[in-house]
Scaffold this motif. Sequence first.
Motif, PDB file in Angstrom:
ATOM      1  N   ASN A   1       0.832  -1.205   0.000  1.00  0.00           N
ATOM      2  CA  ASN A   1       0.000   0.000   0.000  1.00  0.00           C
ATOM      3  C   ASN A   1       0.866   1.255   0.000  1.00  0.00           C
ATOM      4  N   LEU A   2       1.934   1.220   0.774  1.00  0.00           N
ATOM      5  CA  LEU A   2       2.839   2.362   0.835  1.00  0.00           C
ATOM      6  C   LEU A   2       3.489   2.619  -0.522  1.00  0.00           C
ATOM      7  N   GLU A   3       3.853   1.557  -1.214  1.00  0.00           N
ATOM      8  CA  GLU A   3       4.462   1.726  -2.538  1.00  0.00           C
ATOM      9  C   GLU A   3       3.478   2.360  -3.511  1.00  0.00           C
ATOM     10  N   LYS A   4       2.211   1.984  -3.406  1.00  0.00           N
ATOM     11  CA  LYS A   4       1.190   2.581  -4.270  1.00  0.00           C
ATOM     12  C   LYS A   4       1.030   4.064  -3.942  1.00  0.00           C
ATOM     13  N   VAL A   5       1.077   4.413  -2.662  1.00  0.00           N
ATOM     14  CA  VAL A   5       1.006   5.814  -2.254  1.00  0.00           C
ATOM     15  C   VAL A   5       2.185   6.590  -2.833  1.00  0.00           C
TER      16      VAL A   5
ATOM     17  N   PHE B   1      -5.865  10.241  -0.544  1.00  0.00           N
ATOM     18  CA  PHE B   1      -6.042   8.799  -0.679  1.00  0.00           C
ATOM     19  C   PHE B   1      -7.261   8.373   0.132  1.00  0.00           C
ATOM     20  N   PRO B   2      -7.836   7.215  -0.160  1.00  0.00           N
ATOM     21  CA  PRO B   2      -9.063   6.795   0.513  1.00  0.00           C
ATOM     22  C   PRO B   2      -8.868   6.438   1.985  1.00  0.00           C
TER      23      PRO B   2
ATOM     24  N   VAL C   1      -4.317  10.970   3.862  1.00  0.00           N
ATOM     25  CA  VAL C   1      -4.363   9.525   3.638  1.00  0.00           C
ATOM     26  C   VAL C   1      -5.061   8.802   4.783  1.00  0.00           C
ATOM     27  N   GLY C   2      -5.865   7.814   4.453  1.00  0.00           N
ATOM     28  CA  GLY C   2      -6.541   6.999   5.452  1.00  0.00           C
ATOM     29  C   GLY C   2      -5.590   6.037   6.126  1.00  0.00           C
ATOM     30  N   GLU C   3      -5.597   6.047   7.454  1.00  0.00           N
ATOM     31  CA  GLU C   3      -4.678   5.208   8.230  1.00  0.00           C
ATOM     32  C   GLU C   3      -5.317   4.837   9.558  1.00  0.00           C
TER      33      GLU C   3
ATOM     34  N   ALA D   1     -14.570  20.499   1.105  1.00  0.00           N
ATOM     35  CA  ALA D   1     -14.451  19.399   2.066  1.00  0.00           C
ATOM     36  C   ALA D   1     -14.081  18.138   1.303  1.00  0.00           C
ATOM     37  N   VAL D   2     -13.144  17.400   1.868  1.00  0.00           N
ATOM     38  CA  VAL D   2     -12.684  16.133   1.305  1.00  0.00           C
ATOM     39  C   VAL D   2     -13.263  14.995   2.139  1.00  0.00           C
ATOM     40  N   VAL D   3     -13.927  14.062   1.487  1.00  0.00           N
ATOM     41  CA  VAL D   3     -14.468  12.873   2.138  1.00  0.00           C
ATOM     42  C   VAL D   3     -13.722  11.660   1.599  1.00  0.00           C
ATOM     43  N   ALA D   4     -12.952  11.000   2.450  1.00  0.00           N
ATOM     44  CA  ALA D   4     -12.242   9.785   2.054  1.00  0.00           C
ATOM     45  C   ALA D   4     -13.013   8.582   2.577  1.00  0.00           C
TER      46      ALA D   4
END
Length: 265
Positions: free
Chosen positions: A17-21, A38-39, A78-80, A162-165
């Motif tokens: 996932n980190l590589e994709k980010v 990111f979602p 980023v969602g974490e 507003a950003v909704v992930a």
Amino acid sequence: MKFALAQINSTTTVPDNLEKVRTYTGEAAESGARFIVFPEATMSAFGSGLRTIAEEHAESWRAALQDLAAETGITIIVGEFAATADKVINLLGVYAPTGERREYAKIHLYDAFGFKESDTVEAGEDPLVIDIDDETIGLALCYDIRFPKLFAELSRRGARLAVVAASWGAGERKVEQWEILARARALDSNMFIAALGQADPEVTGVDVPKKGPTGVGHSLVSDPLGKVLHSLDGAERLEIVDLDLNAADSAAEAVPVLANAKLGY
């Protein structure tokens, strides 16, 4: 304001996932975007063992994201997850190129459609707005999108976007609900809404856990009058968005829903 939306599928393998980010953030920086979103659940897809994943990877994940933001010169949203004594906290982490990190903890937990997020996740309490290039931006996560008062509060704090992930759960009419809710929140808060979800694993073929909300795609950007400006399908994709946020002021002048609101709204 120019920014990027990365509609991806994450798995339960954090390094992948980190590589994709890293890949998508590099592409966004090359496009001139000032931030990338990111979602929800980008660090790890929803599934069993989430608390253990957060315990083992949160520190290295945050260090890597801080380095990446500094290297690329753009802010990463980023969602974490973070671990508590017996649960996790569902977060949007905000990593600025300066090294500053802020976080929004999801307020409204997804206890709906037979799923009970509150069994394993600790709820947040406080809305959050951030400043990027002197523009105020509100943050929200997934199920938050069903609660208009949160978006009214973000708007009253000065947000024009507003950003909704999300990692939106699949099901009958769920895509339709997602799209309606994003446009409704724009209309009832005089804001642009950038609603970004995990891609649809049925389209991408990414191996995700079989249970839990793992994405339906269909991310979109709505203007403050409910017009869809950008709309994605189910595939993984980087969408570059460039908005004139002054349109939010014009909408608030034309239809002053927050100024006219009653009943504690």
